[in-house]
Design an enzyme around this catalytic site. Structure first.
Site, PDB file in Angstrom:
ATOM      1  N   SER A  25       3.076  -4.873   7.115  1.00 20.05           N
ATOM      2  CA  SER A  25       2.612  -4.603   5.750  1.00 20.05           C
ATOM      3  C   SER A  25       3.701  -4.958   4.753  1.00 20.05           C
ATOM      4  CB  SER A  25       2.234  -3.127   5.598  1.00 20.05           C
ATOM      5  OG  SER A  25       1.114  -2.816   6.371  1.00 20.05           O
TER       6      SER A  25
ATOM      7  N   HIS B  37       0.866  -1.189   0.000  1.00 24.98           N
ATOM      8  CA  HIS B  37       0.000   0.000   0.000  1.00 24.98           C
ATOM      9  C   HIS B  37       0.896   1.231   0.000  1.00 24.98           C
ATOM     10  CE1 HIS B  37       0.916   0.885   4.212  1.00 24.98           C
ATOM     11  NE2 HIS B  37       0.636  -0.377   4.508  1.00 24.98           N
TER      12      HIS B  37
ATOM     13  N   ASP C 127      -1.287 -19.363  13.235  1.00 25.98           N
ATOM     14  CA  ASP C 127      -0.081 -19.871  13.901  1.00 25.98           C
ATOM     15  C   ASP C 127      -0.022 -19.385  15.352  1.00 25.98           C
ATOM     16  OD1 ASP C 127       2.726 -20.311  14.669  1.00 25.98           O
ATOM     17  OD2 ASP C 127       2.993 -20.785  12.556  1.00 25.98           O
TER      18      ASP C 127
END
Length: 406
Positions: free
Chosen positions: A360, A223, A345
């Site tokens: 990110s 992004h 997990d």
């Protein structure tokens, strides 16, 4: 018997109508263009009931080279038409998957307005910038004909005016505009001020998704980089990346996103940022970044089910964590929200609560292929987050490589 036949016909007609309505709905979920590897036809892994029939022969499809394209008719079970799409033939790519943390230093193409504060003058409190109509997120390009790339440029230009009206050229929503701005004398500081705060640079950490060793282009974040105060995408002047060491993590919880904490290991750039776009940050590397080679999956090859997230939550060494892809949007309006992924997990859940800021760009693998990267956490459920297709990031990386070569 006659009544039975009528009801049977009625039910059959209803089923046909429902089938065509379903086909129309499926059509809205699918893009108008698919990327397909050389020699392959369109096959939507998550919708095995959708068949693709090329407008050319199978032999012609098999012999098509990169850059070619053809039309294909999508149908349900080869019977009910869905839509006609375009198949764009591309090379099956392999990149160096990273998952390592990196530091970002960005300088904006102008000084962005990030806040306002009233000024005490001999006539009382005033705010000339607000009065002139400036808003947070506006990018100041010049003051009284003087180019303003930095905070210091803006301050110097205003002081030089000495309280005289100055034309301010700025950009808002991609459109260049102008206003007349008259600074006032701050009674306490004795300087000319306008009541706006500006910023020309930004720094932070994220995750490097991959490096294309064929072009030397890197991709990260998934992004764009936004200004922390305004939420606006920073218009890039120049930028650099450096290695980072993760020193800790603040776990996320419902309504409170967590974050990775780290430190820049050097001031020497390891790469140059050339693009800050909706699909991530891109640029060229100067040094080697650790990783492993993996093929890139086409968007239609991604399926709902088990996956892995490659992320670094301590030090500099990435780890593989179990996850599940829960939702896929092949025709998503937002180019960096193509999937919803959930962390399963226990190691990652115990350490961070799931997805946190700084992750990110963390690569997502499925079946040994790079299928995407984490982009945003779902604020009310940090175990889940949005992800972008790797296909989208590769296309943006290719565009960055072309700009670098120009």
């Amino acid at each position: 018997m006659e009544k039975f036949i009528k009801w049977s016909c009625f039910l059959a007609s209803g089923c046909v109508v429902l089938l065509f309505v379903f086909a129309l709905y499926i059509g809205t979920l699918l893009p108008d263009t698919f990327l397909v590897a050389s020699g392959n036809e369109i096959a939507i892994a998550g919708m095995p009931f959708v068949h693709a029939s090329a407008a050319v022969s199978t032999d012609a499809v098999a012999s098509m080279e990169e850059g070619s394209s053809y039309n294909a008719e999508l149908t349900i079970a080869g019977i009910v038409p869905v839509k006609t799409v375009r198949a764009q033939v591309v090379e099956r790519r392999a990149v160096q998957v990273c998952g390592v943390p990196f530091g970002i230093k960005m300088f904006a193409n102008g000084a962005m307005v990030v806040g306002f504060s009233d000024i005490y003058t001999a006539q009382g409190y005033k705010n000339p910038a607000k009065t002139a109509g400036l808003q947070m997120g506006d990018v100041i390009l010049s003051v009284a004909g003087r180019e303003t790339k930095t905070n210091e440029d803006v301050a110097a230009a205003l002081q030089q005016q000495g309280g005289a009206p100055a034309e301010v050229i700025f950009v808002r929503d991609g459109v260049e505009r102008s206003v007349l701005l008259t600074a006032v004398k701050d009674s306490a500081a004795g300087t000319w001020r306008t009541g706006m705060w500006v910023r020309d640079s930004s720094a932070g950490i994220g995750t490097l998704t991959f490096v294309d060793n064929a072009t030397g282009v890197f991709a990260g974040l998934g992004h764009s980089i936004h200004d922390v105060d305004t939420g606006m995408t920073i218009t890039l002047l120049k930028g650099e990346i450096v290695p980072v060491e993760i020193t800790g993590a603040v776990a996320g919880s419902a309504g409170s996103p967590g974050e990775l904490k780290g430190r820049f290991l050097t001031s020497v750039p390891a790469g140059d940022i050339t693009a800050n776009s909706e699909t991530g940050v891109y640029g060229t590397v100067r040094t080697f970044w650790k990783g492993f080679e993996a093929e890139v999956a086409m968007a239609q090859e991604v399926v709902i089910g088990s996956a892995e997230i490659v992320a670094t939550i301590e030090g500099q060494e990435p780890q593989h964590y179990a996850a599940v892809i829960e939702k896929i949007a092949l025709s998503a309006d937002n180019p960096n929200r193509n999937m919803v992924v959930r962390v399963t997990d226990p190691r990652l859940l115990n350490a961070t609560g799931g997805i946190v800021q700084g992750m990110s760009g963390s690569p997502i693998l499925q079946g040994g292929r790079l299928v995407g990267a984490v982009t945003h956490v779902l604020v009310n459920d940090p175990t889940r987050g949005y992800a972008i297709f790797a296909e989208n990031m590769v296309q943006s990386a290719d565009a960055a490589a072309l700009r670098a070569a120009a």
